[in-house]
Design a protein around this motif. Structure first.
Motif, PDB file in Angstrom:
ATOM      1  N   SER A  64      76.398   7.323  39.677  1.00  0.00           N
ATOM      2  CA  SER A  64      75.920   6.179  38.899  1.00  0.00           C
ATOM      3  C   SER A  64      77.011   5.527  38.051  1.00  0.00           C
ATOM      4  N   LEU A  65      78.150   6.184  37.899  1.00  0.00           N
ATOM      5  CA  LEU A  65      79.281   5.752  37.067  1.00  0.00           C
ATOM      6  C   LEU A  65      79.009   5.903  35.576  1.00  0.00           C
ATOM      7  N   ARG A  66      77.806   6.423  35.239  1.00  0.00           N
ATOM      8  CA  ARG A  66      77.535   6.703  33.825  1.00  0.00           C
ATOM      9  C   ARG A  66      78.036   8.094  33.481  1.00  0.00           C
ATOM     10  N   LYS A  67      78.171   8.322  32.166  1.00  0.00           N
ATOM     11  CA  LYS A  67      78.562   9.662  31.725  1.00  0.00           C
ATOM     12  C   LYS A  67      77.432  10.638  32.045  1.00  0.00           C
ATOM     13  N   TYR A  68      77.868  11.862  32.343  1.00  0.00           N
ATOM     14  CA  TYR A  68      76.887  12.905  32.732  1.00  0.00           C
ATOM     15  C   TYR A  68      75.823  13.108  31.655  1.00  0.00           C
ATOM     16  N   LYS A  69      76.258  13.065  30.350  1.00  0.00           N
ATOM     17  CA  LYS A  69      75.306  13.336  29.262  1.00  0.00           C
ATOM     18  C   LYS A  69      74.241  12.258  29.151  1.00  0.00           C
ATOM     19  N   HIS A  70      74.561  11.048  29.655  1.00  0.00           N
ATOM     20  CA  HIS A  70      73.604   9.953  29.608  1.00  0.00           C
ATOM     21  C   HIS A  70      72.849   9.794  30.933  1.00  0.00           C
ATOM     22  N   CYS A  71      73.119  10.692  31.871  1.00  0.00           N
ATOM     23  CA  CYS A  71      72.510  10.523  33.210  1.00  0.00           C
ATOM     24  C   CYS A  71      71.750  11.785  33.615  1.00  0.00           C
ATOM     25  N   CYS A  72      72.269  12.518  34.570  1.00  0.00           N
ATOM     26  CA  CYS A  72      71.523  13.636  35.167  1.00  0.00           C
ATOM     27  C   CYS A  72      71.477  14.893  34.308  1.00  0.00           C
ATOM     28  N   ALA A  73      72.284  14.952  33.229  1.00  0.00           N
ATOM     29  CA  ALA A  73      72.226  16.135  32.361  1.00  0.00           C
ATOM     30  C   ALA A  73      70.847  16.297  31.746  1.00  0.00           C
ATOM     31  N   ARG A  74      70.159  15.150  31.590  1.00  0.00           N
ATOM     32  CA  ARG A  74      68.834  15.213  30.960  1.00  0.00           C
ATOM     33  C   ARG A  74      67.724  15.477  31.971  1.00  0.00           C
ATOM     34  N   MET A  75      68.069  15.535  33.238  1.00  0.00           N
ATOM     35  CA  MET A  75      67.054  15.696  34.292  1.00  0.00           C
ATOM     36  C   MET A  75      66.970  17.154  34.753  1.00  0.00           C
ATOM     37  N   PRO A  76      65.749  17.620  35.046  1.00  0.00           N
ATOM     38  CA  PRO A  76      65.637  18.966  35.632  1.00  0.00           C
ATOM     39  C   PRO A  76      66.186  18.957  37.056  1.00  0.00           C
ATOM     40  N   GLU A  77      66.644  20.122  37.509  1.00  0.00           N
ATOM     41  CA  GLU A  77      67.162  20.212  38.877  1.00  0.00           C
ATOM     42  C   GLU A  77      66.036  19.971  39.863  1.00  0.00           C
ATOM     43  N   PHE A  78      66.364  19.327  40.968  1.00  0.00           N
ATOM     44  CA  PHE A  78      65.366  19.062  41.999  1.00  0.00           C
ATOM     45  C   PHE A  78      64.738  20.385  42.436  1.00  0.00           C
ATOM     46  N   PRO A  79      63.385  20.421  42.598  1.00  0.00           N
ATOM     47  CA  PRO A  79      62.684  21.703  42.827  1.00  0.00           C
ATOM     48  C   PRO A  79      62.880  22.280  44.230  1.00  0.00           C
ATOM     49  N   ILE A  80      64.001  22.919  44.408  1.00  0.00           N
ATOM     50  CA  ILE A  80      64.275  23.661  45.650  1.00  0.00           C
ATOM     51  C   ILE A  80      64.626  25.087  45.241  1.00  0.00           C
ATOM     52  N   VAL A  81      64.110  26.059  45.998  1.00  0.00           N
ATOM     53  CA  VAL A  81      64.381  27.466  45.684  1.00  0.00           C
ATOM     54  C   VAL A  81      65.118  28.105  46.871  1.00  0.00           C
ATOM     55  N   PRO A  82      65.827  29.207  46.618  1.00  0.00           N
ATOM     56  CA  PRO A  82      66.610  29.840  47.695  1.00  0.00           C
ATOM     57  C   PRO A  82      65.802  30.177  48.941  1.00  0.00           C
ATOM     58  N   ALA A  83      64.536  30.557  48.784  1.00  0.00           N
ATOM     59  CA  ALA A  83      63.742  30.916  49.967  1.00  0.00           C
ATOM     60  C   ALA A  83      63.568  29.721  50.896  1.00  0.00           C
ATOM     61  N   MET A  84      63.401  28.523  50.331  1.00  0.00           N
ATOM     62  CA  MET A  84      63.269  27.318  51.153  1.00  0.00           C
ATOM     63  C   MET A  84      64.544  27.087  51.955  1.00  0.00           C
ATOM     64  N   MET A  85      65.679  27.271  51.291  1.00  0.00           N
ATOM     65  CA  MET A  85      66.953  27.052  51.974  1.00  0.00           C
ATOM     66  C   MET A  85      67.224  28.146  53.004  1.00  0.00           C
ATOM     67  N   LEU A  86      66.834  29.378  52.689  1.00  0.00           N
ATOM     68  CA  LEU A  86      67.035  30.466  53.650  1.00  0.00           C
ATOM     69  C   LEU A  86      66.219  30.225  54.909  1.00  0.00           C
ATOM     70  N   GLU A  87      64.993  29.770  54.736  1.00  0.00           N
ATOM     71  CA  GLU A  87      64.177  29.488  55.919  1.00  0.00           C
ATOM     72  C   GLU A  87      64.834  28.406  56.776  1.00  0.00           C
ATOM     73  N   GLY A  88      65.342  27.338  56.115  1.00  0.00           N
ATOM     74  CA  GLY A  88      66.023  26.295  56.865  1.00  0.00           C
ATOM     75  C   GLY A  88      67.270  26.804  57.573  1.00  0.00           C
ATOM     76  N   LEU A  89      68.007  27.679  56.907  1.00  0.00           N
ATOM     77  CA  LEU A  89      69.202  28.266  57.513  1.00  0.00           C
ATOM     78  C   LEU A  89      68.847  29.088  58.743  1.00  0.00           C
ATOM     79  N   LEU A  90      67.767  29.866  58.646  1.00  0.00           N
ATOM     80  CA  LEU A  90      67.350  30.708  59.771  1.00  0.00           C
ATOM     81  C   LEU A  90      66.895  29.860  60.952  1.00  0.00           C
ATOM     82  N   GLU A  91      66.312  28.702  60.658  1.00  0.00           N
ATOM     83  CA  GLU A  91      65.867  27.829  61.749  1.00  0.00           C
ATOM     84  C   GLU A  91      67.050  27.231  62.498  1.00  0.00           C
ATOM     85  N   THR A  92      68.161  27.040  61.817  1.00  0.00           N
ATOM     86  CA  THR A  92      69.327  26.436  62.481  1.00  0.00           C
ATOM     87  C   THR A  92      70.295  27.473  63.038  1.00  0.00           C
TER      88      THR A  92
END
Length: 622
Positions: A100-128
């Motif tokens: 976004s070209l904005r400073k981190y403290k004024h941008c995504c620092a205030r946002m929660p991390e997108f809701p993905i958990v390791p199990a979701m990624m592991l399942e995707g990894l196993l599928e590929t």
């Protein structure tokens, strides 16, 4: 599009993005390459997700860059022994990673991390990942919680082949089976049950006992206990349970297992006592996660069979649950049989054209295995190998519920399901329906007072069902049920099938004597003058009770002379039980025949005070 459909479409798109992202990393992409790919093509690959974004929040590519970063942070990295390697956060005054070209403290620092958990990624990894590389996860640094979540999800989706392929490499070789892998061990053992791989299940359980740390060893012994119980080896099952308790005494599953084994072995009284103990013990822990276990144990205290049915329903036995539902929704009974009575007999039961057509479909779908001669069942286990086909027929053609052939097949299949509580729950209503259908057919055809003989093969499914209802009812603890069963058994002998292929006549004669109907008992017994020992002795008893003393002595003396072993063992105070020779049935004139008669009928002789009379005749006859 409704909200639920929008959410489902968004989840499907996220799953696609995860697979593509994991595939790139598996093929060696760096974090920037994989994240950049998602940022560039995310809007194209996930249009439903993109449409939900607020345009005022910035470029859509920035959102998908955030998604890609969350994916990297939660993906077990193949190049790092499947560890998680999180990206470092920018400084507060550095440019935000989203672009976004904005400073981190004024941008995504205030946002929660997108809701993905390791199990979701592991399942995707196993599928590929090609399956031949799944063994790389065994013994790696992969998070056990992620593994557990994935295999539990696969279990729920009935993907047991995938579970086995993923977990088998974890337990190969001669290395120790550690407690940290105990849950995975248990899941693999359960998948072997569903996949019907008894040798692999036993081999793995034995490996856990031989190479496992205490928790894994306890799981191995628990599985051996269950296998021994399935094989009917109750003593071996109890010993295995004791070993499981020694290996892992704090395992709370032991209470459920102990109670389960006691019920399956038929020891319901002890099961109720132990269920009460375990329910009190678990309640003291004040653990909300134990609520369902405690509730089930308390249900066992009240009604063990109902509790086991509850466990069966919750355990995902879809075939049993489906059959139970279809039976509950079965249509009212209706007559679809035609009879051509002659010579005082109904003749053979012939299905009408509509039922006959449905039965052709049924016979093509159901692996029927009727018993030979007058056996009640063949315990048809094979019926459950592909139950979906015949369950679908019952659902699509409810007319089949008015077929004796179908009801007979279902009872025999339930005998083979291996669960006594399921048999006790579902067979009685099937037998009740069979009796009601039988009476309706005879009534509609105007043959209610005629014989319905076993000699007609077409009649055997109906008669087998009625015979089963009579036999089962005679074992009931409820006096009304026993009386109704006796009435049906008497109807069998006196009206429906006087040839008495099922051998009910002696029990009927004894039942009439016990009910104070000695004259009727003698009349029925007289119809079988050349019968075997059990009828001769019971006929003598009936005559004695009826006051026909001369005839009673004549019949008793003849029985004592022709079948002396029966008289000797019947009169003995404490005879030794003879060894069974391993063959079905017994040989006339044998010790076993004598013992069986004593076992069933001596209480009646004692109750009527007739043993002294028989003993006196035996002395005079020597």
């Amino acid at each position: 599009m409704d909200i639920d459909n929008e959410m489902q479409e968004g989840m499907d798109e996220l799953h696609l993005l995860i697979i593509l992202f994991a595939g790139q990393v598996w093929r060696g992409a760096t974090a920037e390459e994989a994240i950049g790919h998602i940022a560039k093509y995310g809007e194209l690959l996930a249009p439903a997700m993109a449409d939900q974004l607020d345009p005022a929040a910035g470029p859509k590519a920035s959102f998908f860059r955030i998604v890609g970063r969350a994916m990297w942070n939660n993906l077990p990295q193949p190049a790092q022994d499947f560890r998680l390697t999180k990206l470092s956060e920018p400084g507060r005054n550095d440019p935000c990673f989203c672009g976004s070209l904005r400073k981190y403290k004024h941008c995504c620092a205030r946002m929660p991390e997108f809701p993905i958990v390791p199990a979701m990624m592991l399942e995707g990894l196993l599928e590929t990942m090609p399956r031949k590389h799944w063994n790389k996860l065994a013994g790696s640094s992969i998070g056990r919680d992620s593994m557990l979540q994935v295999v539990l999800m696969w279990q729920q989706e009935d993907c047991h082949e995938k579970v086995a392929a993923l977990l088998e490499p974890w337990f190969k070789g001669e290395g120790a089976i550690k407690n940290v892998d105990a849950d995975l061990l248990d899941i693999l053992l359960e998948s072997y049950v569903v996949l019907d791989r008894p040798r692999k299940r036993k081999s793995l359980a034995q490996a856990a006992i031989a190479r496992g740390e205490n928790v894994a060893r306890g799981i191995g012994w628990q599985r051996i206990a269950l296998m021994e119980a399935e094989a009917g080896n109750d003593d071996a099952s109890r010993r295995a349970l004791a070993e499981a308790q020694r290996a892992d005494p704090d395992n709370l599953n032991l209470g459920l297992l102990e109670v389960h084994l006691l019920i399956t072995s038929g020891n319901t009284t002890m099961a109720q006592e132990r269920a009460k103990f375990w329910a009190m013990r678990l309640a003291k822990l004040n653990d909300p996660d134990l609520h369902d276990q405690i509730a089930w144990l308390r249900e066992v205290v009240l009604n063990p069979q109902a509790a086991m049915m509850q466990m069966t329903r919750k355990g995902g036995d879809d075939s049993i649950a489906e059959l139970e539902k279809l039976l509950a929704d079965a249509p009212p009974i209706a007559c679809h049989y035609r009879l051509k009575p002659s010579d005082g007999s109904t003749g053979p039961f012939a299905p009408d054209a509509k039922l006959g057509k449905a039965l052709k479909d049924w016979n093509a779908a159901f692996p029927s295995d009727p018993p030979s001669l007058t056996w009640m069942s063949t315990w048809n286990e094979a019926a459950w190998d592909d139950a979906d086909a015949w369950l679908a027929l019952l659902r699509e053609q409810p007319l089949l519920w008015n077929s004796f052939e179908v009801l007979d097949d279902l009872v025999i299949a339930l005998d083979g399901c291996g669960m006594s509580w399921v048999r006790d729950e579902l067979i009685p209503p099937l037998l009740e329906r069979a009796l009601a259908l039988f009476d309706l057919v005879l009534e509609k055809q105007g043959t209610a007072q005629l014989k319905c003989e076993w000699g007609w093969h077409e009649n055997r499914p109906a008669l087998r069902l009625l015979a089963r209802k009579a036999v089962d009812g005679m074992e009931s603890s409820d006096q009304e049920e026993r009386d109704a069963a006796f009435g049906l058994m008497r109807r069998f002998v006196e009206q429906l099938n006087p040839h008495d292929n099922h051998g009910f006549r002696v029990r009927v004669v004894a039942g009439l004597i016990e009910r104070g109907l000695a004259a009727e008992a003698t009349a029925l017994a007289a119809r079988y003058p050349d019968d075997l020992a059990d009828m001769q002795y019971t006929y003598a008893l009936a005559l004695h009770v009826a006051g026909q003393e001369a005839k009673a002595r004549e019949v008793a003396l003849s029985a004592l002379q022709e079948y002396p072993k029966v008289g000797k063992i019947l009169l003995a105070e404490s005879p030794r039980k003879p060894r069974k020779d391993g063959r079905e049935g017994y040989t006339p004139g044998s010790d076993e025949e004598a013992w069986l008669y004593r076992d069933e009928h001596r209480p009646l002789w004692e109750k009527l005070g007739a043993l002294a009379w028989l003993a006196e005749l035996a002395r005079k006859g020597r």
